[in-house]
Every structure is written in structure tokens, then in C-alpha cells.
Design a protein around this motif. Structure first.
Motif, short mmCIF file in Angstrom:
data_model
loop_
_atom_site.label_atom_id
_atom_site.label_comp_id
_atom_site.label_asym_id
_atom_site.label_seq_id
_atom_site.Cartn_x
_atom_site.Cartn_y
_atom_site.Cartn_z
N LEU A 90 53.51 60.39 46.61
CA LEU A 90 53.57 62.08 46.60
C LEU A 90 53.63 62.74 47.97
O LEU A 90 54.14 63.64 48.19
CB LEU A 90 52.43 62.47 45.62
N ASP A 91 52.37 62.27 48.79
CA ASP A 91 52.26 63.11 50.04
C ASP A 91 53.43 62.75 51.07
O ASP A 91 53.79 63.78 51.56
CB ASP A 91 51.00 62.22 50.74
N LYS A 92 54.11 61.68 51.04
CA LYS A 92 55.20 61.64 51.83
C LYS A 92 56.43 62.34 51.17
O LYS A 92 57.09 62.89 51.90
CB LYS A 92 55.46 60.02 51.74
N ALA A 93 56.51 62.35 49.90
CA ALA A 93 57.58 63.19 49.33
C ALA A 93 57.64 64.45 49.54
O ALA A 93 58.52 65.28 49.75
CB ALA A 93 57.69 62.68 47.81
N ILE A 94 56.30 65.09 49.34
CA ILE A 94 56.25 66.52 49.58
C ILE A 94 56.14 66.81 51.09
O ILE A 94 56.65 68.01 51.31
CB ILE A 94 54.54 66.82 49.01
N ALA A 95 55.95 66.09 51.86
CA ALA A 95 56.02 66.42 53.33
C ALA A 95 57.60 66.68 53.78
O ALA A 95 57.75 67.23 54.95
CB ALA A 95 55.71 65.20 54.05
N VAL A 96 58.55 66.44 53.12
CA VAL A 96 59.89 66.60 53.57
C VAL A 96 60.44 67.69 53.06
O VAL A 96 61.51 68.11 53.39
CB VAL A 96 60.94 65.61 53.16
N MET A 97 59.46 68.39 52.02
CA MET A 97 59.91 69.95 51.58
C MET A 97 59.99 70.84 52.62
O MET A 97 59.17 70.85 53.54
CB MET A 97 58.83 70.35 50.38
N PRO A 98 60.96 71.84 52.72
CA PRO A 98 60.96 73.03 53.88
C PRO A 98 59.74 73.89 53.40
O PRO A 98 59.19 74.06 52.53
CB PRO A 98 62.29 73.83 53.61
N ASN A 99 59.26 74.58 54.49
CA ASN A 99 58.22 75.28 54.76
C ASN A 99 58.22 76.72 53.61
O ASN A 99 57.31 76.93 53.00
CB ASN A 99 58.14 76.02 55.99
N ASP A 100 59.39 76.96 53.17
CA ASP A 100 59.67 78.03 52.14
C ASP A 100 59.68 77.85 50.78
O ASP A 100 59.74 78.62 49.86
CB ASP A 100 61.01 78.84 52.63
N VAL A 101 59.07 76.60 50.44
CA VAL A 101 59.12 75.94 49.06
C VAL A 101 57.81 76.25 48.55
O VAL A 101 56.62 76.00 49.35
CB VAL A 101 59.35 74.39 49.00
N ASP A 102 57.59 76.67 47.32
CA ASP A 102 56.33 76.89 46.75
C ASP A 102 55.56 75.15 46.31
O ASP A 102 55.99 74.79 45.67
CB ASP A 102 56.38 77.37 45.50
N ILE A 103 55.03 74.78 47.50
CA ILE A 103 54.39 73.45 47.55
C ILE A 103 53.52 73.20 46.29
O ILE A 103 53.45 72.10 45.67
CB ILE A 103 53.81 73.04 48.82
N ASP A 104 52.64 74.12 46.01
CA ASP A 104 51.87 73.90 44.89
C ASP A 104 52.71 73.35 43.48
O ASP A 104 52.18 72.71 42.53
CB ASP A 104 50.91 75.27 45.00
N THR A 105 53.60 74.46 43.55
CA THR A 105 54.52 74.16 42.26
C THR A 105 55.15 72.81 42.00
O THR A 105 55.33 72.08 41.07
CB THR A 105 55.37 75.34 42.08
N VAL A 106 55.80 72.33 43.27
CA VAL A 106 56.39 71.33 43.63
C VAL A 106 55.56 70.14 43.39
O VAL A 106 55.76 69.31 42.60
CB VAL A 106 57.14 71.20 44.78
N LYS A 107 54.30 70.06 43.86
CA LYS A 107 53.38 69.22 43.55
C LYS A 107 52.94 68.82 42.25
O LYS A 107 52.89 67.63 41.82
CB LYS A 107 52.17 69.43 44.73
N LYS A 108 52.72 69.92 41.58
CA LYS A 108 52.26 69.81 40.04
C LYS A 108 53.40 69.07 39.19
O LYS A 108 53.16 68.42 38.51
CB LYS A 108 51.93 71.06 39.58
N VAL A 109 54.74 69.55 39.49
CA VAL A 109 55.68 68.76 38.92
C VAL A 109 55.64 67.17 39.25
O VAL A 109 55.89 66.70 38.54
CB VAL A 109 57.04 69.50 39.14
N MET A 110 55.71 67.09 40.51
CA MET A 110 56.06 65.58 41.13
C MET A 110 54.68 64.89 40.27
O MET A 110 54.74 63.65 40.28
CB MET A 110 55.75 65.55 42.65
N GLU A 111 53.59 65.41 40.43
CA GLU A 111 52.36 64.76 39.94
C GLU A 111 52.59 64.37 38.34
O GLU A 111 52.21 63.38 37.88
CB GLU A 111 50.97 65.36 39.98
N LYS A 112 53.01 65.26 37.74
CA LYS A 112 53.54 65.08 36.00
C LYS A 112 54.40 64.29 35.83
O LYS A 112 54.28 63.18 35.19
CB LYS A 112 53.68 66.44 35.33
N CYS A 113 55.59 64.33 36.71
CA CYS A 113 56.31 63.18 36.68
C CYS A 113 56.27 61.79 37.01
O CYS A 113 56.58 60.86 36.45
CB CYS A 113 57.84 63.55 37.35
N ASN A 114 55.18 61.86 37.94
CA ASN A 114 54.91 60.48 38.57
C ASN A 114 53.99 59.67 37.42
O ASN A 114 53.79 58.64 38.00
CB ASN A 114 53.89 60.59 39.69
N GLU A 115 53.62 60.37 36.53
CA GLU A 115 53.14 59.64 35.33
C GLU A 115 54.07 59.07 34.40
O GLU A 115 53.62 58.16 33.59
CB GLU A 115 52.25 60.58 34.56
#
Length: 143
Positions: A90-115
Motif C-alpha cells: 500500500l505505501d508504495k502504491a499510494i506514493a505514486v499518486m499525484p499531489n492533488d489526489v485525496d490520499i486519505d480517500t484513496v488509501k481507505k479504498v486501497m486498504e478495503k480492496c487489499n482485503e
């Protein structure tokens, strides 16, 4: 080149909605993905027609396929964005997101999907990607 758009989902494959924003990977990341995906196409034996449907985000018309699962898993591992169990780093995948992305929202989705879980690591990868393609507000693309 079209065949590697599949990755990332992240990063996603599959369905998109009007609410999803497509964002290109940084050039250095895209280069790594292209190199890995080229190798994984040969190693997995994935059907090019099936791969093209996914690269065009036509996931609703593509059934789960063992070779596609293997392709996605192979590419995820070779790029260093995946774990042996088929899930994202997750940390590596989130790191490629652009600065203007709502990282908190994307991270929550990634965490859920990663289950998501499959019968093996390649199927788990497919299910994680499918979940991301359906639920993530941001889809990373090659172009």
C-alpha cells in the motif's frame, strides 16, 4: 504498449464510472511497468484479446481468467508493488499518486480492496484489481 495499460489499477483493471479520474503514472514508473508487463505476457500466456479488453477498461465483459490472474500477479511482483500473497504494498502504491489526489480517500479504498481474497495469490491480485477498478476514485493509467 496497450497491453500494459492493464496495470494499476493501480491501479486498476475493469469497470470505470464517470466519477473516476484517470491519472497517468510518472514516466519512470510507467517504464518499469512496461518492462515487467512485457515479460509477464510471455510468462503467463495471457490471451491478448482478453488483455486488450482490460486495458480498455471493459472489465464487465471479461470473466476471470487464470492466465490473466497470473499476468496481473507476475507484473505486480516484478514491479515491486505487490506481495507474495497477491496484495498491494500500500505505501508504495499510494506514493505514486499525484499531489492533488485525496490520499486519505484513496488509501481507505486501497486498504478495503487489499482485503480481497482468492483461492491463490494470482486470483487474489485479480480480485484486488477488480475492487479498485470499481471503487477507487482514481485509476492510474499508462497514458
Amino acid at each position: 504498449m496497450r497491453s500494459v495499460t492493464l496495470l494499476f489499477f493501480i491501479l486498476a483493471v475493469g469497470l470505470t464510472t464517470a466519477a473516476q479520474r484517470k491519472v497517468p503514472f510518472p514516466p519512470d514508473v510507467a517504464s518499469d511497468i512496461i518492462q515487467a508487463a512485457s515479460q509477464c505476457i510471455l510468462e503467463s500466456g495471457v490471451n491478448p484479446d482478453l488483455l486488450i479488453k482490460f486495458t480498455n477498461f471493459d472489465g464487465k465483459n471479461v470473466a476471470e481468467d487464470e492466465q490473466l490472474n497470473k499476468f496481473a500477479y507476475c507484473t505486480l511482483l516484478k514491479t515491486g508493488y505487490g506481495k507474495r500473497d497477491g496484495r498491494l504494498k500500500l505505501d508504495k502504491a499510494i506514493a505514486v499518486m499525484p499531489n492533488d489526489v485525496d490520499i486519505d480517500t484513496v488509501k481507505k479504498v486501497m486498504e478495503k480492496c487489499n482485503e480481497e481474497t482468492g483461492k491463490d495469490a494470482p486470483q487474489t491480485t485479480f480480485r484486488v484489481f477488480k475492487c479498485l477498478s470499481e471503487k477507487s476514485p482514481v485509476l492510474m493509467t499508462m497514458i
